[in-house]
Design an enzyme around this catalytic site. Sequence first.
Site, short mmCIF file in Angstrom:
data_model
loop_
_atom_site.label_atom_id
_atom_site.label_comp_id
_atom_site.label_asym_id
_atom_site.label_seq_id
_atom_site.Cartn_x
_atom_site.Cartn_y
_atom_site.Cartn_z
N GLU A 74 0.81 -1.22 0.00
CA GLU A 74 0.00 0.00 0.00
C GLU A 74 0.84 1.26 0.00
O GLU A 74 0.47 2.29 -0.58
CB GLU A 74 -0.94 0.00 1.21
CG GLU A 74 -2.00 -1.09 1.17
CD GLU A 74 -1.50 -2.47 1.56
OE1 GLU A 74 -0.32 -2.58 2.00
OE2 GLU A 74 -2.25 -3.45 1.45
N HIS B 217 -9.68 -5.27 9.07
CA HIS B 217 -10.30 -4.92 7.78
C HIS B 217 -11.43 -3.92 7.97
O HIS B 217 -12.00 -3.46 7.00
CB HIS B 217 -10.86 -6.16 7.09
CG HIS B 217 -9.84 -6.99 6.38
ND1 HIS B 217 -8.84 -7.65 7.05
CD2 HIS B 217 -9.64 -7.26 5.07
CE1 HIS B 217 -8.08 -8.30 6.17
NE2 HIS B 217 -8.54 -8.09 4.97
#
Lengths: 320, 326
Positions: free
Chosen positions: B54, B123
């Site tokens: 990321e 998440h």
Amino acid sequence: MGIRLYDGRAEELLQAMWLIRAYEERAVALQAEQGVPGTCTAVGQEAAAVGVVSALGADDLILTNHRSAGHLLARGADPGRMLAEVMGRRDGYCKGKSGSLHISAKELGVVLTSTIVGGELALATGVALSQQMLGRRGVVACFFGDGAACEGRFHESLNLAAVWRLPVLYVCENNQWQAFVHRRETMLADNIAARAVGYGMDTAVVDGNDPEAVRAAALEAVETIRATGRPYFLEARTYRLRGHFEPDDQAYVDQDELAAWRARDPLALLEARLLAAGRIDADALQALRAEAYRRIDAGWRFAVDSPYPAAAELITDVYA
Amino acid sequence: MTRITVMDAIDQALAEEMARDPAVLLMGEGVATKRRALVEAFGSARVRNTPLAEGIIAGTAVGAAATGLRPVVDLLFAPFLCYAMDELVNSAGKLRYLSGGQFDFPLVAIAMTGAGWGVGAQHNHNLEAWFAHAPGLKVAMPSTAADFKGMLKSAIRDPDPVLFFVDIALAYTDGEVPAGEHLVPLGRAARRREGRDVTLISYAKTVAVCEQAAELLAVQGISAEVLDLRCIKPLDEAAILASVRRTGRAVVVHEASRTCGVGAEVAALIGEHAWDALRAPVLRVTGPDAPAPASPPLEQAYVPQPAAVAAAAQRLMAGAETAACV
């Protein structure tokens, strides 16, 4: 001032190196004598900066790190606007908002000076992606140190640039120091370029204190990138002769190691080479040095005369 | 107008903006695998799968944005933004300022957020306040399919970096969405229901919670206005203040945890600028200061419920013990 392009003469490289040395000496003095915010110098690394930047063309872009003064000055940055930025003045390259640590200069193709170690590596892939997708010719030179080579982003950046065949010239100025920690404490490998080999990249390792050798290696690297479109890793082995930032008494530095590298001061090495070859005489050398200090003096006067930004500038440039 | 899901609205916005502007590209883990239609329409150079990294995805977007592209990065789930924080906060948000305005950073970072899929706390974490707190960023968090399309299109055209959060529970909800050009400006709230007695202020999935609460309140003769912020930054301060000046009471509702959340900001704003109009303190109904659990009933308990919102509004109407935590 615009982008400086070089014809490669050694005298020209020496001239740029003296300008950088004089600039950093002035920045150090300003901190010591006038309390101007301290800079992170790259004294001793001038050959790496000048050698690489002299190999770049006008279309090439630069991302660099907190020891960026040499890269900017080699590119043609005006010392007055540099010092004005360091001193937080309105006429600095970034209106005084950057200080010494984040100077960028769009007109010189200097996209970023990152002080988050490795930040330049994180953004370089994107700048190169722009070059690739917009069909621009210029390569992207990304300067970082051995400290950044220990960041995760180093690996992520090299991997992505290799996979996407991005035109990045990774320039590791291996100056042996990571802030206050010697490189030997943080990495077992002696050679950072070996990591790039692992990502499938062409690499070269060069004596970072020899500007002519660095320039030759960088020219070959840039040519390779233009021919293949793929990234290239160039490691310049050099040494940070001053501390992490100003002031820093360097009490933690091995004095024998420091002395050995001082004896390899890149400016002195090149001067000796030119004198020995009869390519320059002592008077010309003296004139060249004096001109560098004169330009820095003039730059300092410009910076001092530049006002501080108006208070209203506090909240401008946050959003477009 | 056609009825499509939020996910389809996002796809429509991406396709339209990529067709309109060749500088727009989409990057992220699996985006080229999952969005074949975009790859076929615009080619693999403009729809790129990335490594699972990321930080470099975000960094690449920032560098690309500074030099002529308009990248949209899909970073999947909001907690993964932690790996991209440096690039988003220290670079995307700050470099325009640090450079004295020399460079713009027109990028969009999309991430899914919130409860609904039982995916657990790594998440599921509502991070909008983190990014709203960082200078130089914009934060969008729509609630309707039409807004997802219209605001994503605006975000892509925006010269500044935009965090675009997709509330997971809304992803497959549907709504009427105008075909073709449909732009919703960033920083403009929407009044979802008009009311006289209390303003329920929210965004994303809890807008629907507020609408349900308003129904419950209506039965009791309380007229609640529902304001959908749509954008956390810039915040539509004028709309908030105008509504509270009409009703004199406000409940701020969000799923993100309470401490230093968007509700605190909105409550402070009202206190600073509409104190004279207030007939009761501003209340917050939020998720707890706890990581999000995976177990479905626990996860749903995380989300403010209509009854709790209605109860808060009733307390304000009663005018007693109004400062009690809810």
